[in-house]
Design an enzyme around this catalytic site. Structure first.
Site, PDB file in Angstrom:
ATOM      1  N   HIS A 100       7.325   9.594 -10.652  1.00  0.00           N
ATOM      2  CA  HIS A 100       8.011  10.868 -10.416  1.00  0.00           C
ATOM      3  C   HIS A 100       8.891  10.717  -9.169  1.00  0.00           C
ATOM      4  O   HIS A 100       8.522   9.998  -8.233  1.00  0.00           O
ATOM      5  CB  HIS A 100       6.991  12.000 -10.225  1.00  0.00           C
ATOM      6  CG  HIS A 100       7.643  13.347 -10.118  1.00  0.00           C
ATOM      7  ND1 HIS A 100       8.107  13.838  -8.935  1.00  0.00           N
ATOM      8  CD2 HIS A 100       7.949  14.274 -11.067  1.00  0.00           C
ATOM      9  CE1 HIS A 100       8.664  15.032  -9.154  1.00  0.00           C
ATOM     10  NE2 HIS A 100       8.581  15.309 -10.433  1.00  0.00           N
ATOM     11  N   GLU A 172      14.842  12.771 -14.890  1.00  0.00           N
ATOM     12  CA  GLU A 172      14.808  13.824 -13.882  1.00  0.00           C
ATOM     13  C   GLU A 172      15.747  13.441 -12.734  1.00  0.00           C
ATOM     14  O   GLU A 172      15.335  12.730 -11.799  1.00  0.00           O
ATOM     15  CB  GLU A 172      13.381  13.997 -13.351  1.00  0.00           C
ATOM     16  CG  GLU A 172      12.396  14.408 -14.429  1.00  0.00           C
ATOM     17  CD  GLU A 172      11.211  15.183 -13.854  1.00  0.00           C
ATOM     18  OE1 GLU A 172      10.974  16.296 -14.314  1.00  0.00           O
ATOM     19  OE2 GLU A 172      10.543  14.678 -12.938  1.00  0.00           O
TER      20      GLU A 172
HETATM   21  P1  13P Z   1      11.378  21.868 -11.194  1.00  0.00           P
HETATM   22  O1  13P Z   1      11.458  22.351 -12.634  1.00  0.00           O
HETATM   23  O2  13P Z   1      10.624  22.807 -10.314  1.00  0.00           O
HETATM   24  O3  13P Z   1      12.740  21.518 -10.670  1.00  0.00           O
HETATM   25  O4  13P Z   1      10.523  20.521 -11.192  1.00  0.00           O
HETATM   26  C1  13P Z   1      10.760  19.544 -12.165  1.00  0.00           C
HETATM   27  C2  13P Z   1       9.802  18.435 -12.020  1.00  0.00           C
HETATM   28  O5  13P Z   1       9.717  17.804 -10.980  1.00  0.00           O
HETATM   29  C3  13P Z   1       8.929  18.110 -13.146  1.00  0.00           C
HETATM   30  O6  13P Z   1       8.248  16.929 -12.931  1.00  0.00           O
END
Ligand code: 13P
Length: 268
Positions: A100, A172
């Site tokens: 992550h 992400e």
């Molecule tokens: P947010 O949706 O709060 O931006 O977080 C996304 C995330 O880090 C999922 O792993």
């Protein structure tokens, strides 16, 4: 049913929910989404380590997939502060999140460690959810595609085609995550997810590579979830803040499910 015929949707609760909060959250979320056939949806929650045992006793694997936010690649040893795959097997979880953005950027994890974790997670029977994404600076320098490809090629080194059946990817972008993040446009996310899918096909062959679910995460909310899920290369949503209230998360799920089904027909 093909792997990508179902919607992948889940939340990472980061370092927010206590044991009691998590028990309440998972049981409520299950109740509110029990009308949706699990054959059509992989619903998952990734809470803190300390909550996993109680969460597993609250919901079964068939009701909700549970994941860990991190894992050490070794079964045991001199790794103070780490949690091993054996310990997670003991609890009976399904999924391990690896790499992550907060692990990479706050705790300085590198692709080398992520790779060992992916291999160990799959070898211990878990689904590995590898997260990738470029920083704002990398995006501005025009090297987002290169960064994604490096993270995938290094993070997935020595992962075989057979192992890839237990692999999910989350795109992400670092600049899109969390309270200071700005969500990626659906077009941008779709374009980068295509880059990821092409790289996966290079690594695992056209057929196996194209079957790996690629989820989008980063400031997903009630407003942008519909347009994201309508995009061809977005196989699911990985949500933080907007999913931490079970009612709101259930609203998002019920909103995107029919759109996802329509989209599947459109691009068949
Ligand atoms: P947010 O949706 O709060 O931006 O977080 C996304 C995330 O880090 C999922 O792993």
């Amino acid at each position: 049913m093909e792997r990508l015929d179902k919607l992948y949707i889940g939340t990472n609760t980061k370092m927010y929910k206590t044991i009691k909060d998590t028990e309440e959250f998972v049981s409520k979320l299950y109740e509110l989404t029990a009308d949706i056939n699990r054959e059509e949806m992989e619903l998952f929650v990734i809470p803190s380590f300390t909550t996993l045992n109680n969460a597993r006793k609250t919901v079964s694997k068939e009701q909700l997939m549970l994941g860990a936010q991190n894992m050490c690649w070794e079964e045991q040893g001199q790794y103070t502060g780490e949690i091993s795959p054996i310990m997670l097997q003991e609890i009976g979880i399904d999924l391990v999140m690896i790499g992550h953005s907060e692990r990479r950027h706050i705790f300085c994890e590198r692709d080398l460690e992520e790779n060992k974790k992916v291999i160990s997670a799959i070898e211990h029977g878990f689904t590995a959810l590898l997260c990738v994404g470029e920083t704002e600076e990398q995006k501005e320098n025009g090297i987002s595609d290169e960064i994604l490809r490096v993270q995938l090629k290094c993070g997935l080194k020595n992962v075989t085609k057979a192992m890839a059946e237990k692999l999910w990817i989350a795109y992400e972008p670092v600049w899109a995550i969390g309270v200071n993040g700005k969500p990626a446009s659906a077009e941008y996310a779709n374009e980068k997810q295509a880059v990821i899918k092409r790289c996966l096909m290079e690594l695992f062959g056209e057929e196996s590579g194209s079957e790996i679910p690629v989820l989008y995460g980063g400031s997903v909310n009630n407003q942008n979830a519909p347009e994201l899920i309508e995009k061809e290369n977005i196989d699911g949503l990985f949500i933080g803040r907007s999913a931490w209230n079970a009612e709101n998360f259930s609203n998002i799920i019920h909103m995107v499910m029919p759109l996802f089904k329509e989209r599947k027909i459109k691009y068949k």
